[in-house]
Design a protein around this motif. Structure first.
Motif, short mmCIF file in Angstrom:
data_model
loop_
_atom_site.label_atom_id
_atom_site.label_comp_id
_atom_site.label_asym_id
_atom_site.label_seq_id
_atom_site.Cartn_x
_atom_site.Cartn_y
_atom_site.Cartn_z
N GLY A 151 0.79 -1.22 0.00
CA GLY A 151 0.00 0.00 0.00
C GLY A 151 0.83 1.27 0.00
N ASP A 152 2.11 1.15 -0.24
CA ASP A 152 3.00 2.31 -0.15
C ASP A 152 3.29 2.92 -1.52
OD1 ASP A 152 3.03 1.79 2.56
OD2 ASP A 152 4.81 0.53 2.43
N THR A 189 1.81 8.01 -4.45
CA THR A 189 2.14 7.45 -3.13
C THR A 189 0.93 6.85 -2.44
OG1 THR A 189 1.74 9.60 -2.12
CG2 THR A 189 3.99 9.12 -2.80
N GLU A 190 -0.23 6.96 -3.04
CA GLU A 190 -1.41 6.38 -2.40
C GLU A 190 -1.48 4.87 -2.66
OE1 GLU A 190 -5.15 8.49 -2.89
OE2 GLU A 190 -4.01 10.09 -3.82
N PRO A 191 -2.20 4.15 -1.81
CA PRO A 191 -2.44 2.74 -2.13
C PRO A 191 -3.18 2.63 -3.46
CG PRO A 191 -3.11 3.24 0.13
CD PRO A 191 -2.81 4.55 -0.54
N ILE A 220 8.05 7.22 1.45
CA ILE A 220 6.91 7.05 0.55
C ILE A 220 6.84 8.31 -0.29
CG2 ILE A 220 4.45 6.51 0.46
CD1 ILE A 220 6.10 4.50 2.06
#
Lengths: 269, 269, 269, 269
Positions: free
Chosen positions: D30-31, D50-52, D83
């Motif tokens: 999720g990184d 950088t969002e899941p 991230i």
């Protein structure tokens, strides 16, 4: 004092400057921002975001809730490197904070030589890609934690030497602030002699006499000092420009001013 | 106590739960998070982000630096509404904070009817699109600031009535926490009688006797209370489950437990 | 044509305008942006971000890689509502896109009345909190998909009626663009008669004769048309201002101009 | 084919894997995530966030609208580095894309030595802080653009040599994919001999015979090939595991498999 009173309340607050800087090279400083402050722990906290300061709600919340004895605040206008938290100021190492307004000229050309000069044990801790963070690591390499003016002078000396070796005419321009939480050192210097603007407030008790009704001044303690790229307001007599090639030292309300000039990097060996 | 000790240190801390919740409907609560705390001002601060709690550096920084008497913390698993700050808990109105674990069933069907029931003067302040925020505004409409248990009972009553009018079998399930900064009210209820899990800590002095060597317990003051969706650790005897259809009231270290049941919405008129 | 040639290449491209708009109410439009385009599917795609357009790398990547027959692009300066994707333009409903430059005056006062006028079946699809999205839903309510000029006239009529009922002197100012992927309708209107600026390009073949060496014009097809808040360049003769109270209809390279005036909302019943 | 059919539709699509990887070291990736694809231009586009992957609306939009002949897609589970977009895969250099699943062991210890081995002219283009990007730059240094298997063998050889010099037992584990837009090279290797999982699809015409009714297979062209960390579905016979110490070469639907082993770094000099 409440951070809100510094960051949001003044007529020309840092958040206002993020949209309409008057003296900066860039009128807009919308490529992220950062706060560093000394709170509950020995090491300072940093709050950094890639959003423009003017529309980050969390910045407003934290500023509204927080009171700090010493705070570093920075708004960023990228000179090309990525918009990411690890490129936002202030940078931190242990108890130390660092922020920089300016640029290492032709950074792309000199980056590797400068990176190689960083102490091998520190090198892996470089997280971002900016000239400002690398400059911090050079200062750490030259002993920032022991003697900040000497370390910064050596780092600037190296940057100038490496730059000139690559044919760069004016290798650096800078205002820099760094602190260990007790003392703050501020530098104004550029190879060309035309540095970014830098100001500090005069003695608060003097200001109180001049402006007995001003609430912000009233709330500041006797030993409060602001050092800023641009005055936060238009009070005549409140702000004094820091001359070129100067190192200010602030500690417990006292302010001392020293000449600053880079030293030849070989001093490092 | 330092927020870090609550959010990061425990074996099953909230940040650990954001990746691996044991009891939740969703094992991953990675769709944002929020903190609410009472700092320098009368109104609480909120820090909310759309990133997973486990990789938000600012959360770690703020938790490390901050100490608070009362803190609300929430990790979100969206049930379909947008991942945006205005959908993150806690929600705030004046001095009040609100967070909700659960869902209004078939929210898309009942949303308009519920929105119309919100006090017209409050309606424009709805910023997000979640059932949880609308639930908060209904509670405010029914007098949350005057009598929280009564207001929540009326809001739940309305949600059940509207849901059933739309043919929804089990219109709501919830654990809710709300506070004015002095007293905290916590509710566990669901139309079906199978609510999300909810626990509170037992008396700290009892725990201290049982675990004389546990540092977290040692640092907690006598009147500290944690109310959580899942126990933060595996200490036997530390956690007590809150029964279904209950309202807890916490104030100054004292905890009272009351039965909770929704009231017919017409009580509102 | 490549989106890059529209969004980045021109002297006064939309990305340039995001930092330095010349004609807008706000010089900086840094509170997010959005693209809408018709790609592989029947429904259009939308790419929206809360970052300033000038520093979003993904925007540059997508613009560089994408070619589209029809594209909507918008840069946002928030008038107070949250910086979140669901508040970024363009908005979408089925095959339809909508974007708006302007504001519903005193939106906080009239929001509830306008929201109640939205078709109940559409109401739950409102995701954000802006006046612009609500305006879109009002236009949909009044039949945008059947007769766009009539629906927009009715929506504006309602906004003016509700505004005046709340004592608002000039309830709306707007330029609006909407499309179903085949035809595009563009409106310029304000209650006060002083709308945001709006321009369209003249016939491409005329431009080609005037500027035989301009590469952007060279690449545009004969039926290309740009409608913009500000001219993208300084070519004399390329841009024509759209008069107040006008509805443009663009389809297959043809452009028709009609008078536009709001209709009384009761026409809706 | 539409990216949606690869990224979202399959039973065990990459987006599903971002929440529940079955074979990975980490169940949650999720990184951040990234896409690389060859669109309108000679150089590929990259879309990184950088969002899941599971809650990024722009990813869904772009996947829904885009069709590509060749696409790289990656979901990230950070092993500690920041991230940020510049740490998301795929990485790009000119026409080349690179992505890596695995890790350089004890990266903090060996980072500087590896960075110094990067060609000085390439060094300043390193933007992030991951082992994977540095690995890419080492491969470029050893001639990736001329002879990918040889360059990767030399890069891995150097990583192993430097690691062992620092006392690292198993310096690298990896699956790597790289392409110039025409040919794709995929590597599976680890110092320990226990690499991350890697699979490729068998001949599409074989699959069509076995599953005449499967719509995804139906839409794939004869020369389509998927190479994945985990099978996207449960079709028996569709997926073949890539053995340890292998280099696959894919070009125009043909797939060749070669042994892969690192070469001693001195081959570089």
């Amino acid at each position: 004092m409440p951070l809100y009173d510094l960051l949001f309340k003044p007529e020309n607050s840092l958040v206002v400057q993020s949209r309409h800087a008057r003296m900066g090279v860039e009128a807009i400083n919308g490529d992220g921002f950062g706060l560093g402050w000394y709170g509950a722990m020995g090491t300072p906290g940093i709050f950094r975001s890639t959003e423009p300061a003017w529309n980050d709600r969390n910045l407003l919340e934290i500023a509204t809730q927080s009171v700090a004895d010493r705070v570093f605040a920075h708004i960023r206008a990228s000179t090309g490197t990525a918009i990411q938290q690890t490129n936002c100021h202030p940078f931190r190492h242990g108890r130390w904070l660092w922020m920089h307004n300016g640029a290492i000229a032709d950074f792309h050309e000199v980056k590797r030589d400068l990176a190689l000069a960083v102490l091998p044990s520190l090198f892996p801790d470089i997280e971002g890609s900016t000239d400002s963070e690398l400059f911090f690591f050079l200062a750490l390499t030259f002993g920032l934690e022991q003697d900040p003016p000497r370390a910064v002078a050596a780092a600037v000396g190296l940057i100038e030497e490496v730059g000139r070796r690559h044919g760069v005419q004016h290798p650096i321009q800078m205002t820099v602030a760094t602190t260990d939480g007790e003392t703050t050192w501020v530098f104004r210097y550029s190879s060309e002699g035309r540095s970014r603007s830098l100001f500090h407030t005069v003695d608060i008790s003097t200001l109180r006499e001049q402006y007995p009704d001003n609430p912000v001044i009233h709330e500041l303690s006797d030993d409060a000092r602001l050092v800023v790229s641009e005055p936060l307001g238009s009070l005549i007599g409140a702000w004094e420009e820091v001359p070129e090639s100067t190192c200010l030292v602030l500690r417990g309300g006292r302010l001392a001013s020293h000449d600053f000039s880079p030293t030849r990097a070989r001093a490092m060996a």
